[in-house]
Design a protein around this motif. Structure first.
Motif, PDB file in Angstrom:
ATOM      1  N   VAL A   1       0.827  -1.210   0.000  1.00 51.51           N
ATOM      2  CA  VAL A   1       0.000   0.000   0.000  1.00 51.51           C
ATOM      3  C   VAL A   1       0.863   1.263   0.000  1.00 51.51           C
ATOM      4  O   VAL A   1       0.604   2.210  -0.741  1.00 51.51           O
ATOM      5  N   GLY A   2       1.907   1.264   0.830  1.00 49.94           N
ATOM      6  CA  GLY A   2       2.734   2.461   0.958  1.00 49.94           C
ATOM      7  C   GLY A   2       3.456   2.805  -0.332  1.00 49.94           C
ATOM      8  O   GLY A   2       3.519   3.973  -0.721  1.00 49.94           O
ATOM      9  N   ASN A   3       3.995   1.808  -1.004  1.00 55.50           N
ATOM     10  CA  ASN A   3       4.776   2.093  -2.210  1.00 55.50           C
ATOM     11  C   ASN A   3       3.918   2.263  -3.453  1.00 55.50           C
ATOM     12  O   ASN A   3       4.262   3.026  -4.350  1.00 55.50           O
ATOM     13  N   SER A   4       2.801   1.528  -3.516  1.00 56.11           N
ATOM     14  CA  SER A   4       1.990   1.581  -4.743  1.00 56.11           C
ATOM     15  C   SER A   4       0.922   2.658  -4.672  1.00 56.11           C
ATOM     16  O   SER A   4       0.425   3.106  -5.698  1.00 56.11           O
ATOM     17  N   GLY A   5       0.536   3.044  -3.450  1.00 57.01           N
ATOM     18  CA  GLY A   5      -0.543   4.007  -3.309  1.00 57.01           C
ATOM     19  C   GLY A   5      -1.920   3.403  -3.568  1.00 57.01           C
ATOM     20  O   GLY A   5      -2.906   4.109  -3.596  1.00 57.01           O
ATOM     21  N   VAL A   6      -1.959   2.089  -3.746  1.00 52.25           N
ATOM     22  CA  VAL A   6      -3.251   1.418  -3.952  1.00 52.25           C
ATOM     23  C   VAL A   6      -3.706   0.838  -2.618  1.00 52.25           C
ATOM     24  O   VAL A   6      -2.992   0.038  -2.016  1.00 52.25           O
ATOM     25  N   VAL A   7      -4.859   1.240  -2.133  1.00 55.11           N
ATOM     26  CA  VAL A   7      -5.358   0.701  -0.868  1.00 55.11           C
ATOM     27  C   VAL A   7      -5.837  -0.720  -1.109  1.00 55.11           C
ATOM     28  O   VAL A   7      -6.533  -0.992  -2.072  1.00 55.11           O
ATOM     29  N   SER A   8      -5.434  -1.612  -0.223  1.00 49.24           N
ATOM     30  CA  SER A   8      -5.915  -2.991  -0.324  1.00 49.24           C
ATOM     31  C   SER A   8      -6.804  -3.301   0.864  1.00 49.24           C
ATOM     32  O   SER A   8      -6.499  -2.930   1.995  1.00 49.24           O
TER      33      SER A   8
ATOM     34  N   LEU B   1       8.031   1.590  -8.271  1.00 51.09           N
ATOM     35  CA  LEU B   1       6.652   1.523  -7.790  1.00 51.09           C
ATOM     36  C   LEU B   1       6.208   2.868  -7.215  1.00 51.09           C
ATOM     37  O   LEU B   1       5.080   3.312  -7.437  1.00 51.09           O
ATOM     38  N   ARG B   2       7.110   3.534  -6.495  1.00 57.12           N
ATOM     39  CA  ARG B   2       6.753   4.858  -5.964  1.00 57.12           C
ATOM     40  C   ARG B   2       6.532   5.854  -7.091  1.00 57.12           C
ATOM     41  O   ARG B   2       5.705   6.754  -6.993  1.00 57.12           O
ATOM     42  N   ALA B   3       7.277   5.689  -8.182  1.00 58.93           N
ATOM     43  CA  ALA B   3       7.048   6.571  -9.329  1.00 58.93           C
ATOM     44  C   ALA B   3       5.629   6.389  -9.858  1.00 58.93           C
ATOM     45  O   ALA B   3       4.954   7.366 -10.176  1.00 58.93           O
ATOM     46  N   THR B   4       5.146   5.146  -9.920  1.00 58.27           N
ATOM     47  CA  THR B   4       3.777   4.934 -10.407  1.00 58.27           C
ATOM     48  C   THR B   4       2.770   5.527  -9.429  1.00 58.27           C
ATOM     49  O   THR B   4       1.702   5.967  -9.834  1.00 58.27           O
ATOM     50  N   ARG B   5       3.112   5.525  -8.139  1.00 64.23           N
ATOM     51  CA  ARG B   5       2.225   6.132  -7.144  1.00 64.23           C
ATOM     52  C   ARG B   5       2.159   7.653  -7.355  1.00 64.23           C
ATOM     53  O   ARG B   5       1.101   8.251  -7.279  1.00 64.23           O
TER      54      ARG B   5
ATOM     55  N   ASN C   1      14.005  11.425  -9.671  1.00 64.16           N
ATOM     56  CA  ASN C   1      13.129  11.555 -10.836  1.00 64.16           C
ATOM     57  C   ASN C   1      13.803  10.977 -12.072  1.00 64.16           C
ATOM     58  O   ASN C   1      13.194  10.239 -12.843  1.00 64.16           O
ATOM     59  N   LEU C   2      15.076  11.302 -12.245  1.00 69.37           N
ATOM     60  CA  LEU C   2      15.812  10.770 -13.392  1.00 69.37           C
ATOM     61  C   LEU C   2      16.072   9.278 -13.214  1.00 69.37           C
ATOM     62  O   LEU C   2      15.943   8.492 -14.156  1.00 69.37           O
ATOM     63  N   ALA C   3      16.422   8.911 -11.971  1.00 65.77           N
ATOM     64  CA  ALA C   3      16.740   7.502 -11.707  1.00 65.77           C
ATOM     65  C   ALA C   3      15.531   6.608 -11.989  1.00 65.77           C
ATOM     66  O   ALA C   3      15.691   5.449 -12.374  1.00 65.77           O
ATOM     67  N   CYS C   4      14.316   7.150 -11.811  1.00 67.05           N
ATOM     68  CA  CYS C   4      13.105   6.364 -12.101  1.00 67.05           C
ATOM     69  C   CYS C   4      13.126   5.869 -13.537  1.00 67.05           C
ATOM     70  O   CYS C   4      12.768   4.719 -13.819  1.00 67.05           O
TER      71      CYS C   4
END
Ligand SMILES: Nc1ncnc2c1ncn2[C@@H]1O[C@H](COP(=O)(O)OP(=O)(O)OP(=O)(O)O)[C@@H](O)[C@H]1O
Ligand SMILES: [Mg+2]
Lengths: 347, 241
Positions: free
Chosen positions: A59-66, A201-205, B97-100
């Motif tokens: 949940v913390g890394n994806s931002g998707v609540v489960s 994964l945090r980037a996708t969040r 940001n770049l590393a992503c």
């Protein structure tokens, strides 16, 4: 000369150690008080740390609540029970168990690990179907998964015992055993968060669209986190079963789901420290409330809260946090040693 | 070896955002894509980067049809983009940001950070490395977005209005940067811009869209001399000025 960024990364490496020390202190204080009830509360709290940290990995890394992670606890608890219960007892209570499980008489540690692995495999399989969905749809699907597992467990009586409890689990969980697992969960969560996959994964969040434009395959990273997360929730379930000695499908249903969510929200979903602090804060608060429910004698009168007020107060606390401190107690920050200490050590 | 659209059409329900669009970008070349608001410029970029499936026609990369690839697969195939809205990862610092993108392309995190650092240096932004992306001034935000897209040496870079909101001087710096990206890195660039002066100063080839159709295509002289362009685009631009 290391940059600010590198110093921050080095500081971040101290987070799991500091959280481990925090939990160690918690255990030492709880045991030092010499009260059996408090020692039990400490063990239970650390089991919850294992589960909620596992929950946070996804949940913390994806931002998707489960809403489905309590089901992984259920799977872990039953697998560990199937593997460790006395075979004679299983023959009587769970006549439908396949032969291998019916005869199994495993030591507790491999059984707990098997419980975690079974939960991880189920997470991998169900996640493969669910995690292509975006945000809210994925959350609803996890809820459906929870309901499905609960229904299967409540009705598959020859194997699960149905709604009647499975009893007689070896009660081997001391605060130290629970501390070991809680620390393992924290360590793995921190390693994952620092890994390439955790960053992706945090980037996708932060921004799904920009993440795709960065070459990130959201599905793959979500699935990895979901599987890891399932493992530690499975372990947590196994520990919980062996802590109480009795398991029942409803012990891993809405109540536990609510508790895990409340702990994560109150501590703050934005950081691993938030997950740990949320569990500690809520567990200590609940312990206090339980004592109030039992009543405190002041002179000749006893003050007592009406039974059930515990849940209501938890819900109110969660709502208040959501209103006044939406990022939770830790507000996305991690406990870590200041950069200058780490820099001195590094040079 | 080019990146190209071949007779691409895109329809949103009954609305045709693109009709019969054919254009191509070669390595090291800077192609301008201009046109009034709603002309379909961003839709072109979305089709080229896998964010939008074409209803008709093909997307071609290095001679291969890639119309069905997902956005992250297009990026891995070497087609990078920026967004009109910036879209940095606000909670992360600039280096991350770049590393992503680095980890998105399969690098280990330490390798990704190393490359990110080198790239920021190349762009003269080393000082921004540890800053939070969320608080960056507008111009820096745009440049970080370009840097993020340049990670892993893409073969093509599609820039969606990178100079919007910049001053003349800042836009000129940006033009110089785009020139370097094409010349020094050999990246083929597609530049969407409302600032026609900027486009004409860096682009060897310009495509003009209006109402989802290409109304003109050619070098600087051809565009400046085109009646259709004057009527559709430069006209409104001149009136506004
Ligand atoms: N997902 C969508 N669904 C429906 N219509 C869309 C969608 N995306 C774009 N459009 C429409 O397609 C047309 C072209 O849009 P596009 O964003 O490509 O224009 P643009 O040239 O980039 O304009 P601007 O200069 O304003 O950025 C517009 O009329 C827009 O409203
Ligand atoms: Mg646009």
């Amino acid at each position: 000369m290391p940059s600010q960024h590198q110093l921050r990364r080095r500081s971040a490496a101290t987070t799991p150690l500091l959280l481990g020390l925090l939990l160690l202190t918690f255990v030492l204080v709880a045991l030092g008080l010499g009260d059996r009830a408090i020692a039990r509360m400490a063990a239970e709290t650390l089991i919850r740390v294992t589960m909620v940290v596992g929950f946070w990995i996804f949940v913390g890394n994806s931002g998707v609540v489960s809403f489905g992670h309590a089901a992984f606890g259920c799977i872990g608890a039953y697998v560990s029970a199937w593997l460790t219960l006395n075979p004679a007892m299983k023959a009587a209570l769970l006549p439908g168990l396949p032969e291998g499980l019916a005869a199994a008489d495993w030591p507790v540690l491999p059984a707990a690990i098997a419980g975690g692995l079974a939960a991880a495999v189920i997470a991998l399989l169900t996640g493969a179907a669910i995690l292509r969905l975006s945000g809210i749809a994925a959350s609803i699907a996890t809820f459906a998964f929870l309901a499905m597992v609960n229904t299967i467990w409540a009705n598959w009586t020859p194997v699960t015992g149905g709604t009647s409890s499975v009893v007689g689990l070896d009660r081997y969980i001391t605060p130290w055993v629970a501390l070991g697992w809680a620390f393992a969960a924290i360590l793995v969560a921190a390693l994952h968060a620092h890994s390439a996959s955790g960053l992706a994964l945090r980037a996708t969040r932060e921004d799904e669209v920009a993440a795709a434009a960065s070459g990130i395959d959201r599905y793959r990273h979500r699935l990895l986190a979901y599987t890891l997360s399932g493992f530690f929730c499975g372990i947590g379930g196994a520990l919980m079963g062996h802590f109480i000695g009795v398991i029942n499908p409803d012990g891993f249903y809405l109540g536990l789901t609510f508790l895990m969510l409340a702990m994560l929200v109150i501590g703050g979903v934005g950081s691993l420290s938030g997950a740990v602090v949320g569990v500690l804060a809520l567990s200590i608060a609940v312990e206090g409330l339980v004592r109030l429910e039992k009543g405190i004698a002041v002179g000749a009168t006893t003050f007592a809260l009406p039974p059930g007020s515990q849940e209501i107060i938890l819900a109110v606390a969660m709502i208040l946090i959501l209103i006044f401190r939406p990022a939770g107690l830790m507000a996305g920050r991690e406990v870590m040693l200041p950069a200058r200490w780490v820099a001195r050590r590094g040079t | 070896m080019v990146l190209a659209l071949e007779q691409v059409g895109v329809a949103f329900g009954g609305f045709r955002a693109l009709t019969d669009v054919t254009l191509s970008v070669a390595p090291g070349q800077v192609v301008g894509l201009i046109g009034p608001n709603g002309a379909g410029k961003t839709t072109c970029v979305n089709v080229l980067t896998g964010f939008q499936r074409p209803t008709h026609g093909k997307v071609i990369l290095q001679g291969r049809e890639v119309s069905g690839l997902a956005a992250h697969e297009m990026r891995r195939a070497g087609v990078a983009r920026t967004f009109q809205a910036g879209r940095l990862f606000g909670g992360l610092d600039v280096l991350d940001n770049l590393a992503c993108t680095g980890v998105g392309l399969g690098l280990r995190r330490s390798v990704a950070e190393h490359e990110a650092s080198a790239l920021l240096n190349w762009m003269g932004m080393a000082a921004l490395e540890s800053r939070a992306a969320a608080g960056l001034p507008y111009t820096d935000e745009r440049r970080v977005a370009i840097a993020r897209a340049l990670m892993g040496k893409p073969r093509f870079l599609l820039l969606d209005e990178p100079a919007a909101g910049m001053s003349e001087a800042e836009a000129a710096d940006l033009a110089a940067l785009i020139g370097r990206i094409a010349a020094e890195l050999g990246v083929g660039c597609l530049l969407i811009e409302h600032n026609v002066g900027l486009v004409l100063s860096v682009c060897t080839q310009v495509v003009v869209l209006d109402g989802g159709r290409i109304i003109e295509k050619g070098d600087r002289e051809a565009i400046l001399g085109s009646r259709a362009v004057r009527e559709a685009y430069l006209g409104t631009y001149a009136e506004a000025a």
